[in-house]
Write an enzyme that holds these catalytic residues in place. Sequence first.
Site, PDB file in Angstrom:
ATOM      1  CG  HIS A 367      -1.591  -1.247   1.495  1.00  0.00           C
ATOM      2  ND1 HIS A 367      -2.198  -1.536   2.677  1.00  0.00           N
ATOM      3  CD2 HIS A 367      -1.766  -2.322   0.711  1.00  0.00           C
ATOM      4  CE1 HIS A 367      -2.703  -2.745   2.618  1.00  0.00           C
ATOM      5  NE2 HIS A 367      -2.451  -3.243   1.436  1.00  0.00           N
ATOM      6  CB  CYS A 680      -7.540   1.680 -17.015  1.00  0.00           C
ATOM      7  SG  CYS A 680      -8.411   0.261 -16.313  1.00  0.00           S
TER       8      CYS A 680
HETATM    9  C1  PEP Z   1      -5.714  -4.018 -14.036  1.00  0.00           C
HETATM   10  O1  PEP Z   1      -5.825  -5.135 -13.543  1.00  0.00           O
HETATM   11  O2  PEP Z   1      -5.186  -3.801 -15.140  1.00  0.00           O
HETATM   12  C2  PEP Z   1      -6.206  -2.831 -13.312  1.00  0.00           C
HETATM   13  C3  PEP Z   1      -6.232  -1.645 -13.864  1.00  0.00           C
HETATM   14  O3  PEP Z   1      -6.614  -3.010 -12.033  1.00  0.00           O
HETATM   15  P1  PEP Z   1      -5.608  -3.166 -10.802  1.00  0.00           P
HETATM   16  O4  PEP Z   1      -4.218  -2.915 -11.299  1.00  0.00           O
HETATM   17  O5  PEP Z   1      -6.061  -2.193  -9.791  1.00  0.00           O
HETATM   18  O6  PEP Z   1      -5.830  -4.595 -10.430  1.00  0.00           O
END
Ligand code: PEP
Length: 755
Positions: A367, A680
């Site tokens: 975190h 993303c």
């Molecule tokens: C992903 O898995 O690409 C994502 C954007 O979510 P996180 O990195 O928060 O798991």
Amino acid sequence: MNTNVTGPRVLLRRLREVMAESLGAQERLNTIVQHIASNMVAEVCSVYVLRADEVLELYATQGLNPKSVHVSSLRIGQGLVGTIAATARSLNLADAQKHPAFAYLPETGEEVFNAFLGVPILRAGRALGVLVVQNQDHRTYRDDEVEALETTAMVLAELIATGELEGLAPKGTTLDLSRPLQMSGVSLSDGLGLGKVVLHEPRVVVTNLFNENDAQEIERLREALNKLRVSIDTLFQSGEVAREGEHREVLEAYRMFANDRGWNRRMEEAIRNGLTAEAAVEKVQSDNRARMLRQPDPYLRDRLNDFDDLANRLLRELVGKPHGEAAEGLDGDRVIVARTMGAAELLDYNSPGLRGLVLEEAGPTSHVVIVARALGIPVVAQVPGFVSNAERGNEIVVDGDDGTVTLRPQPDVQSAYFEKSRFREGQQKQYEQLRNKPAVSLDGVEIDMLMNAGLLMDMPQLEQSGAVGIGLFRTELQFMISATLPRPGEQEELYKCVVDAAGEKPVTFRTLDVGGDKVLPYMQMAHEENPALGWRAIRLSLDRPGLLRSQIRALLKACAGGQLRLMLPLVTEVWEVEQVRDLIKREVELQTRFGHEMPRSLELGAMLEVPSLLWQLDELMKAVDFVSVGSNDLFQLAMACDRGNANLANRFSPLSKVYLRLLRQIVEKANEHQTPLTLCGEIAGRPLSAMALLGIGYRSISMNPAALGPVKAMLTSLNLGELEKALLPALDELEGDTDIPALLTDFADKHNIPY
Ligand code: PEP
Ligand code: MG
């Protein structure tokens, strides 16, 4: 030799007077060795100080040839003195010349001495030099004499650490304590940070070494130990255990050490030898460190950190200094150095001078690392042993690009880094100039460049980065940095602030994505064999509808009268989206009945992270208002490749033919159904992989705010049509084995595209 138990006490009292007198450094050192020799009835007392070039130089002597001072020297590991420094262990010999390590130094005239007692001069377990007494007769020094000499060595450690002896070093040499040190770790956040060390767990500097009254000091020690035991028990019982990152196991170890009789006895013994309670804690801790650092067993070496923490806590009890003063009195640029640290603790240090973070222990999904990235500061982690080498106020460079940390850099190294940092600043300025330029390729294709966020403090970046909106707001971060489950009112307040700060720009909120590697300290989770495939994200939310509903309610209220874009993490089957849609519908009806204003428009999207959705693309595209590809999880699940496993880090590429083909399939389906599509994951934030995404048809990407500049620089130099011509046939080829990453770098090089 004086066998009187009051011997060390008298000596320490003398030394205290010597330390208080206004003497030159050499004179003070000469007087100290005279006092030690006379108190211990030794014919010789000498001090060797470790230089940065790993040579132990004779700095003062009583009894050896005075002309050998600053002339005689031994390499670390050479002779008896070098052996003591190398092992940080005392040597007590009746006939020194018979010892296999004995090295004869003719200029000192030491051949007539037989008995030899040498002790390391220790600070935080590191040998800074060696203190020796010698006698002509063949004798072994008693344990209490060894103890007394070790205690005396603390005074010399203090003298060396304060820098008083620095001026005595021959030209061109420096002492070991100021030696530059470079260590390699793992970069967890890019960037370059220069500043002064702030120790997160500051070592309490013990300045008052000599006690006035044994009984009083022993009483102080016992009281402090009692308070320490109580505070550990309280920690055990409170729910704060996890928040402070102190897992039960560690606390068990603390509790065991705090009740360890041997530790207690040795500290009391040091007090009886004339030390104050705090100096006794420091002495025994330094001995412990030296002993444990020699342990080949990694488990025991790991326990050293627990011991260190405990001794530090005890020192704080004694001097009455609570946490939180670590950065006090240090102005300017600062770098936090810690063994481990909680995310909330890092936020306490957040101020304009915060330049970097070094952690002995942390992984990319810690975190604290997520928060550091959000703050835009470089992080280097997994540098074991770094904390004990760093002193508060030392100059330090954190290079988050190549994962190195340099402590006390030499001037030329420092200025090289300074140049690098100026260069980066220059680049940053160039990116700023791009900020308000349209995100359009050379051949006129417009791209939606969005940013990822998760905390309120990310919001100013929306303006500064030039992003057109927030493509992913990770709502779990609020949950992860809180000590307790955020109340609905607190959630609503955060979402409202985010929406207000975003103004006209759209924000896509993601519902709580916890479980797997994202742990909430206050939520009991059963152990899972495969947490990445486990009870996480939307699965957990659907099984805890109360939690999901209160989050949705908070979002509906925060976006009253405006627009709410909501997306669901880790969807595996389309019905999961339908269930949430029903839940939202019921919530909207309920809230409307209570007279609450609801959002003007509401869009529900799914994250495409689980490969099973690839066989439900038609249904999915129809069921949602938009899709966002979570390429981090999609890559890990499609390639069966743990995102946090360092051994797999370079095995498969997200730019490989197989993965790009998979991503392209999603674009084609989204286009067919005219479903808005974004990506993303991390690959959107690296210029070369972002270029590949554009090449296969993505027109909306969301990334770290710091990545917007470099990605836009790539985009504005790119002819997308040309790229498609080069890339797509290579992806389609059935025979041949084009290396796609190489194709992309060649293309970028040939067309002067920065990446
Ligand atoms: C992903 O898995 O690409 C994502 C954007 O979510 P996180 O990195 O928060 O798991
Ligand atoms: Mg994900």
